[in-house]
Design a protein around this motif. Structure first.
Motif, PDB file in Angstrom:
ATOM      1  N   ASP A  22       0.826  -1.204   0.000  1.00  0.00           N
ATOM      2  CA  ASP A  22       0.000   0.000   0.000  1.00  0.00           C
ATOM      3  C   ASP A  22       0.862   1.257   0.000  1.00  0.00           C
ATOM      4  O   ASP A  22       0.581   2.221  -0.722  1.00  0.00           O
ATOM      5  N   LEU A  23       1.933   1.240   0.793  1.00  0.00           N
ATOM      6  CA  LEU A  23       2.822   2.405   0.830  1.00  0.00           C
ATOM      7  C   LEU A  23       3.520   2.580  -0.521  1.00  0.00           C
ATOM      8  O   LEU A  23       3.669   3.708  -1.017  1.00  0.00           O
ATOM      9  N   ARG A  24       3.939   1.496  -1.136  1.00  0.00           N
ATOM     10  CA  ARG A  24       4.579   1.588  -2.449  1.00  0.00           C
ATOM     11  C   ARG A  24       3.609   2.180  -3.481  1.00  0.00           C
ATOM     12  O   ARG A  24       3.989   3.019  -4.290  1.00  0.00           O
ATOM     13  N   ASP A  25       2.359   1.688  -3.434  1.00  0.00           N
ATOM     14  CA  ASP A  25       1.380   2.122  -4.427  1.00  0.00           C
ATOM     15  C   ASP A  25       0.995   3.587  -4.268  1.00  0.00           C
ATOM     16  O   ASP A  25       0.583   4.232  -5.235  1.00  0.00           O
ATOM     17  N   HIS A  26       1.084   4.106  -3.041  1.00  0.00           N
ATOM     18  CA  HIS A  26       0.674   5.485  -2.778  1.00  0.00           C
ATOM     19  C   HIS A  26       1.852   6.351  -2.345  1.00  0.00           C
ATOM     20  O   HIS A  26       1.692   7.311  -1.597  1.00  0.00           O
ATOM     21  N   LEU A  27       3.024   6.013  -2.843  1.00  0.00           N
ATOM     22  CA  LEU A  27       4.226   6.683  -2.366  1.00  0.00           C
ATOM     23  C   LEU A  27       4.178   8.194  -2.593  1.00  0.00           C
ATOM     24  O   LEU A  27       4.564   8.981  -1.716  1.00  0.00           O
ATOM     25  N   GLU A  28       3.697   8.604  -3.734  1.00  0.00           N
ATOM     26  CA  GLU A  28       3.694  10.045  -4.029  1.00  0.00           C
ATOM     27  C   GLU A  28       2.763  10.815  -3.100  1.00  0.00           C
ATOM     28  O   GLU A  28       2.963  12.015  -2.875  1.00  0.00           O
ATOM     29  N   ASP A  29       1.745  10.142  -2.561  1.00  0.00           N
ATOM     30  CA  ASP A  29       0.829  10.825  -1.638  1.00  0.00           C
ATOM     31  C   ASP A  29       1.547  11.324  -0.394  1.00  0.00           C
ATOM     32  O   ASP A  29       1.029  12.200   0.315  1.00  0.00           O
ATOM     33  N   TYR A  30       2.713  10.758  -0.112  1.00  0.00           N
ATOM     34  CA  TYR A  30       3.455  11.166   1.082  1.00  0.00           C
ATOM     35  C   TYR A  30       4.344  12.376   0.811  1.00  0.00           C
ATOM     36  O   TYR A  30       4.957  12.903   1.743  1.00  0.00           O
ATOM     37  N   PHE A  31       4.413  12.796  -0.404  1.00  0.00           N
ATOM     38  CA  PHE A  31       5.231  13.960  -0.721  1.00  0.00           C
ATOM     39  C   PHE A  31       4.420  15.249  -0.581  1.00  0.00           C
ATOM     40  O   PHE A  31       4.440  16.123  -1.434  1.00  0.00           O
ATOM     41  N   ASP A  32       3.676  15.335   0.526  1.00  0.00           N
ATOM     42  CA  ASP A  32       2.965  16.566   0.851  1.00  0.00           C
ATOM     43  C   ASP A  32       3.691  17.350   1.932  1.00  0.00           C
ATOM     44  O   ASP A  32       3.348  18.497   2.220  1.00  0.00           O
ATOM     45  N   SER A  33       4.710  16.733   2.543  1.00  0.00           N
ATOM     46  CA  SER A  33       5.556  17.426   3.517  1.00  0.00           C
ATOM     47  C   SER A  33       6.893  16.710   3.562  1.00  0.00           C
ATOM     48  O   SER A  33       6.968  15.503   3.258  1.00  0.00           O
ATOM     49  N   PRO A  34       7.967  17.405   3.926  1.00  0.00           N
ATOM     50  CA  PRO A  34       9.269  16.737   4.017  1.00  0.00           C
ATOM     51  C   PRO A  34       9.262  15.575   4.999  1.00  0.00           C
ATOM     52  O   PRO A  34       9.894  14.534   4.749  1.00  0.00           O
ATOM     53  N   GLU A  35       8.549  15.759   6.101  1.00  0.00           N
ATOM     54  CA  GLU A  35       8.523  14.721   7.131  1.00  0.00           C
ATOM     55  C   GLU A  35       7.841  13.457   6.622  1.00  0.00           C
ATOM     56  O   GLU A  35       8.329  12.335   6.824  1.00  0.00           O
ATOM     57  N   HIS A  36       6.682  13.633   5.959  1.00  0.00           N
ATOM     58  CA  HIS A  36       5.981  12.464   5.420  1.00  0.00           C
ATOM     59  C   HIS A  36       6.823  11.776   4.347  1.00  0.00           C
ATOM     60  O   HIS A  36       6.885  10.542   4.291  1.00  0.00           O
ATOM     61  N   ALA A  37       7.459  12.566   3.496  1.00  0.00           N
ATOM     62  CA  ALA A  37       8.269  11.981   2.428  1.00  0.00           C
ATOM     63  C   ALA A  37       9.431  11.185   2.996  1.00  0.00           C
ATOM     64  O   ALA A  37       9.720  10.064   2.546  1.00  0.00           O
ATOM     65  N   ALA A  38      10.124  11.767   3.991  1.00  0.00           N
ATOM     66  CA  ALA A  38      11.256  11.064   4.598  1.00  0.00           C
ATOM     67  C   ALA A  38      10.807   9.774   5.264  1.00  0.00           C
ATOM     68  O   ALA A  38      11.476   8.732   5.170  1.00  0.00           O
TER      69      ALA A  38
END
Length: 603
Positions: free
Chosen positions: A209-225
């Motif tokens: 699930d995280l792989r499939d929605h990886l770009e959704d986490y690029f809404d903040s530096p903390e989430h992306a990291a």
């Protein structure tokens, strides 16, 4: 005692193949590519320091005596507050809620509590009857969250919204909410509750699930990291797992990091981007890329002192065969006040590899002797969720081979002089005593055994010294000399593993440790040198072989006499007691046995 096949088989059966595999590979772990992967990081590692949490009861969970409407509502709700509660009945709580809402004596906080309890009851209703109604419950929670004036109720509400997202399959929203709550000052969600929720949501590697929605986490530096780190966690596949783990999508991660560079233009963002870039480069095997990123970090940037960065810099240098260049970041990591115990263990183990490659046996020994209480308990084999599993080694950082054959006697002496208060110093003294005995320096060996608090061995060395001096006395000739050498050989044969064998180093697994000849990770020069050393070790430590070697000239010189016959019989007994599966030289021993047996028949 050196372990037999039966004992090894029993250990494998009892502990699983992981134990034997750990012994086969851990003696030179720094030669494995997996060892130099970036640190495994779990959700708990993302919690910032200084986070203070509230610790007030959730809505409806206060223990309230009496019969007020709020007290009755609290009591009734507590009966169904856990998911495993069995006595939940839809519609049972309408009257209790109505009575509590009608109570004019409630404070504003208590009124908010009643409304939050009402939504939680509706959530239990949806979970018990129609899970599709959870979407409506989520809207109610969101409405409450916008109006509440109570911080503790706000954090609780965020937790319930995340819970519904999780139950409805929206792992991305749930995970980000839990992650934010982990570092929110004043949150009323307990640390253990949040970490357990994150663990259930992501596991070790984030999952599909995280792989499939990886770009959704690029809404903040903390989430992306957070997302990039979990996805790139190195994972050793367990032996029972028939499905190989999918490799991290390194190319896609690099594209996302480049696409969302604006996220990292905030203070500290460039450092975070550098760390993530190095992590991805190392994981994908782009060693030059990792070194380039490291070189672009400005001098004085705090990231340059972070344990994860130091480890990745050292890894990149080691993997590019700049072994000397890997020393500095590993030393800085080991002595860093920011480094945790397993990170220090990795640094020490890496330094053992650096010094093995650069030939600095003194410092290699120093880091191999570090206190065991800093590292994972060898009695607990690391699970797949452990941050230790790459660095754990039953061998003790090559310690046995370093002390018993690789480091020259002069290095052991130098170590005792330079580091007299080092941890486990008695082990070095004991090992030096063993090595001196193998060189027939028994009196000095006895002195070092005394220093190592081994009085029994010290006394035995003094006895061996007397026998040795008698056997090789300058004035002794003929039958007297033969008799003295036979007497010395009898003592050696009667004291197997008690004179030349280091029982403090090899209590059970030496045969697994002596494996240079079959270790394909070594260079040709390393394999030849270490194999010769291990062959010499097996020869030097075997009392039966030493006795046989001592008797050969006696047999040749004494000839077919009573002393010659006695020497032959003792030599045959000694040879036949050697376990060739651990010692080797099977053909040589067989030929000697035939030769001596023929000698007896001729006599």
């Amino acid at each position: 005692m050196r372990t037999s096949h039966r004992i090894i088989f029993s250990l494998i059966a009892a502990l699983g193949l992981a134990w034997s595999c750990a012994h086969d590979t851990s003696l030179r772990e720094y030669l494995n590519l997996a060892f130099w992967q970036p640190f495994v990081r779990h959700t708990r590692h993302f919690e910032k320091t200084g986070i203070k949490r509230a610790n007030t009861p959730f809505a409806g969970m206060q223990k309230t005596p009496g019969s007020s409407p709020l007290a009755k509502l609290r009591t009734a709700y507590q009966e169904i507050a856990t998911p495993e509660a069995q006595d939940y009945q839809a519609g049972k709580y309408d009257a209790l809620l109505a009575a509590a809402r009608a109570d004019q004596s409630l404070s504003p906080r208590e009124r908010e509590e009643v409304e939050l309890v009402a939504i939680k009851i509706a959530m239990r209703d949806a979970e018990g009857i129609d899970i599709n109604k959870l979407d409506e419950v989520k809207l109610s929670f969101q409405t409450f969250l916008r109006t509440t004036k109570i911080p503790e109720y706000a954090s609780e509400t965020r937790g319930w919204i995340a819970h519904i997202d999780y139950e409805r399959g929206n792992r991305t929203a749930a995970g980000k909410a839990y992650f934010d709550e982990l570092n929110r000052q004043g949150s009323n969600l307990g640390q253990e509750t949040i970490l357990n929720s994150l663990r259930l949501t992501y596991g070790l590697n984030g999952g599909d699930d995280l792989r499939d929605h990886l770009e959704d986490y690029f809404d903040s530096p903390e989430h992306a990291a957070f997302a990039v780190t979990l996805v790139t966690n190195h994972r050793n596949r367990p032996l029972w797992d028939d499905e190989p783990a999918s490799p991290p999508p390194y190319a896609r991660i690099l594209q996302l990091l480049e696409k969302h560079r604006e996220l990292f233009r905030k203070p500290g963002g460039s450092s975070l981007l550098a760390a993530l870039g190095m992590r991805v480069a190392l994981g994908s095997g782009d060693i030059p890329g990792a070194l380039k990123i490291a070189s672009e970090v400005p001098a004085g940037d705090p990231v340059a002192n972070e344990p994860a960065f130091l480890w990745m810099l050292a890894s990149a240098r080691f993997l590019s065969r700049d072994y000397a260049g890997a020393e500095d970041p590993l030393l800085r990591l080991y002595f860093s006040p920011l480094a945790a115990a397993p990170q220090k263990a990795a640094a020490a183990y890496g330094l053992c590899g650096v010094y093995a490659k650069t030939g600095n046996q003194l410092e290699q020994l120093r880091f191999a002797l570090l206190p065991k209480d800093r590292y994972p308990d060898p009695g607990n084999y690391p699970s797949m969720d452990s941050e230790f599993y790459i660095y754990w080694a039953t061998s003790g950082f090559d310690l046995g081979l370093i002390l018993d054959t690789e480091a020259p006697i002069e290095v052991l002496r130098e170590f005792l002089e330079k580091y007299p208060t080092a941890a486990n110093i008695n082990l070095v003294q004991y090992s030096l005593a063993v090595r001196l005995a193998r060189e027939d320096q028994y009196a000095e060996a006895a002195d070092f055994y005394t220093r190592a608090k081994a009085p029994t061995r010290a006394a035995r060395m003094r006895a061996v010294a007397k026998l040795y001096n008698e056997a090789f006395a300058s004035g002794l000739t003929g039958n007297d000399q033969y008799a003295a050498k036979i007497h010395f050989a009898e003592f050696l044969s009667a004291n197997n593993e008690r004179i030349y064998f280091n029982d403090r180093l090899w209590n059970g697994f030496q045969r697994e440790g002596v494996s240079a000849e079959s270790d394909g990770r070594l260079t040709g020069e390393e394999r030849e040198r270490l194999t010769k050393g291990e062959r010499k070790l097996r020869d030097d430590q075997e009392e039966y072989w030493r006795a046989y070697q001592l008797l050969r000239p006696v047999i040749a010189e004494a000839g077919h006499t009573d002393l010659g016959t006695k020497a032959v019989r003792l030599a045959l007994t000694s040879l036949r007691r050697i376990r060739t599966e651990r010692f080797g030289r099977a053909e040589e021993i067989r030929a000697a046995d035939i030769e001596l047996s023929k000698w007896l028949k001729q006599n």
